[in-house]
Enzyme design. Structure first.
Site, PDB file in Angstrom:
ATOM      1  N   ILE A  46       0.880  -1.289   0.021  1.00  0.00           N
ATOM      2  CA  ILE A  46       0.116  -0.146   0.112  1.00  0.00           C
ATOM      3  C   ILE A  46       0.737   1.311  -0.099  1.00  0.00           C
ATOM      4  O   ILE A  46       0.539   2.252  -0.833  1.00  0.00           O
ATOM      5  CB  ILE A  46      -0.968  -0.021   1.351  1.00  0.00           C
ATOM      6  N   ASP A  69      16.030  -2.473   1.075  1.00  0.00           N
ATOM      7  CA  ASP A  69      16.815  -1.533   0.086  1.00  0.00           C
ATOM      8  C   ASP A  69      16.586  -1.404  -1.313  1.00  0.00           C
ATOM      9  O   ASP A  69      16.205  -0.438  -1.941  1.00  0.00           O
ATOM     10  CB  ASP A  69      18.014  -1.814   0.411  1.00  0.00           C
ATOM     11  N   ASP A  92      14.556   3.529  11.092  1.00  0.00           N
ATOM     12  CA  ASP A  92      13.641   2.676  11.935  1.00  0.00           C
ATOM     13  C   ASP A  92      12.830   3.709  12.447  1.00  0.00           C
ATOM     14  O   ASP A  92      13.078   4.653  13.307  1.00  0.00           O
ATOM     15  CB  ASP A  92      14.462   2.084  13.063  1.00  0.00           C
ATOM     16  N   VAL A  93      11.404   3.614  12.341  1.00  0.00           N
ATOM     17  CA  VAL A  93      10.583   4.866  12.541  1.00  0.00           C
ATOM     18  C   VAL A  93      10.159   4.787  14.177  1.00  0.00           C
ATOM     19  O   VAL A  93       9.385   5.663  14.890  1.00  0.00           O
ATOM     20  CB  VAL A  93       8.897   4.900  11.971  1.00  0.00           C
ATOM     21  N   ASN A 119       2.169   5.107   6.993  1.00  0.00           N
ATOM     22  CA  ASN A 119       1.751   4.146   6.604  1.00  0.00           C
ATOM     23  C   ASN A 119       2.577   2.792   7.200  1.00  0.00           C
ATOM     24  O   ASN A 119       1.803   1.660   7.240  1.00  0.00           O
ATOM     25  CB  ASN A 119       2.118   3.678   5.073  1.00  0.00           C
ATOM     26  N   TYR A 186      -2.162  -5.522  17.212  1.00  0.00           N
ATOM     27  CA  TYR A 186      -2.312  -4.628  15.720  1.00  0.00           C
ATOM     28  C   TYR A 186      -3.633  -3.806  16.065  1.00  0.00           C
ATOM     29  O   TYR A 186      -3.395  -2.523  15.881  1.00  0.00           O
ATOM     30  CB  TYR A 186      -2.375  -5.658  14.705  1.00  0.00           C
ATOM     31  N   LYS A 190      -3.890   0.728  16.217  1.00  0.00           N
ATOM     32  CA  LYS A 190      -4.743   1.009  15.152  1.00  0.00           C
ATOM     33  C   LYS A 190      -5.806   1.868  15.991  1.00  0.00           C
ATOM     34  O   LYS A 190      -6.151   3.033  15.315  1.00  0.00           O
ATOM     35  CB  LYS A 190      -5.353   0.137  14.330  1.00  0.00           C
TER      36      LYS A 190
END
Length: 271
Positions: A46, A69, A92-93, A119, A186, A190
């Site tokens: 997505i 990568d 890494d967020v 995302n 999860y 969310k």
């Protein structure tokens, strides 16, 4: 409204029994020229479709990845052909230092981030007791903490410019605090993303920044498919793009704190 509609035929190529060719769709689009977009987790799936759609609309796009990568660089190359400017950025967020480095790299190559799509988010569709503590934390952190950290880093420049669009990715049903033993962290994360979206929309109401959320159910590239598809098919990338472009459009400046579920009328209680 500055956005316009164009027509394009979209075909769902997944080989699941419910996959089918969609009819010609009136496509919502917008002009993102002179905008810089960062899409987290956009090497594949997505996120990739979001990044390429924004590039097609004229945005300079940063394709973010953590480990993919080669795929990220390939996606950036396609985006560059569409808009003329794109780059791949690694990090890494869930790590504040990495998030700073991601934004520093985008700003150095493309400019200040105007459009942020949060995302990225790990997915672990197993019973909660079967999950390792590491997996449990990773799902929570990538989905919720990553959204928080990237939004926090993007906001100062958006506020200074008096313009910004943040679009988070949720999951259908979590607005109703959907719970289920399978994939529990999860769903919790969310739900937190939607709450964070509404909080941040309120906190930026005087800044020219909007914060909204897109919450799909099952999308055409999903790893798992339930037995029944709402309306006879799964959500297509085109379905998600329609909502994304509406949120990104400059004339949508009064729409903030909203969560649009792209689920075909699915009822979460039917899980």
């Amino acid at each position: 409204m500055s956005a316009e509609f164009t027509s394009r035929t979209q075909t769902v190529t997944d080989h699941h029994p419910f996959a089918l060719a969609l009819p010609c769709i009136r496509m919502f689009t917008t002009d993102l020229s002179d905008r810089v977009a960062l899409v987290t987790g956009s090497a594949n799936g997505i996120g990739r479709e979001f990044a390429l759609s924004m590039a097609e609309a004229g945005a300079s796009v940063a394709v973010h990845y953590r480990t993919s990568d080669e795929d990220a660089r390939a996606t950036a190359a396609v985006a560059r052909e569409a808009s003329g400017a794109a780059t791949a950025v690694q990090g890494d967020v869930t790590d504040p230092d990495d998030v700073d480095a991601i934004f520093d790299a985008v700003e150095a190559e493309l400019g200040q981030v105007d459009l942020l799509v949060n995302n990225v988010g790990d997915f672990a569709p197993r019973h909660w007791e079967e999950l390792s503590f590491e997996t449990w934390n990773r799902v929570l952190e990538t989905n919720l903490n990553g959204t928080y950290l990237c939004s926090k880093r993007a906001l100062p420049a958006m506020r200074e410019a008096g313009f910004g669009r943040i679009v988070n990715v949720g999951y259908a049903g979590t607005e109703k605090a959907l719970v289920y033993p399978k994939n529990f962290p999860y769903l919790v994360a969310k739900t937190g993303v939607i709450m964070f979206t509404r909080m941040l929309a309120n906190d930026t109401k005087s800044d020219g920044v909007t914060v909204n959320c897109i919450s799909p159910y099952v999308v055409e590239n999903s790893d798992e498919f339930p037995d029944e598809a709402p309306r006879g098919r799964w959500a297509s990338f085109t379905d998600l793009r329609q909502v994304l472009f509406f949120f990104l459009d400059p004339d949508s400046e009064y729409v903030s704190g909203e969560n649009v579920e792209v689920d075909g009328g699915w009822i979460p209680e039917a899980l």
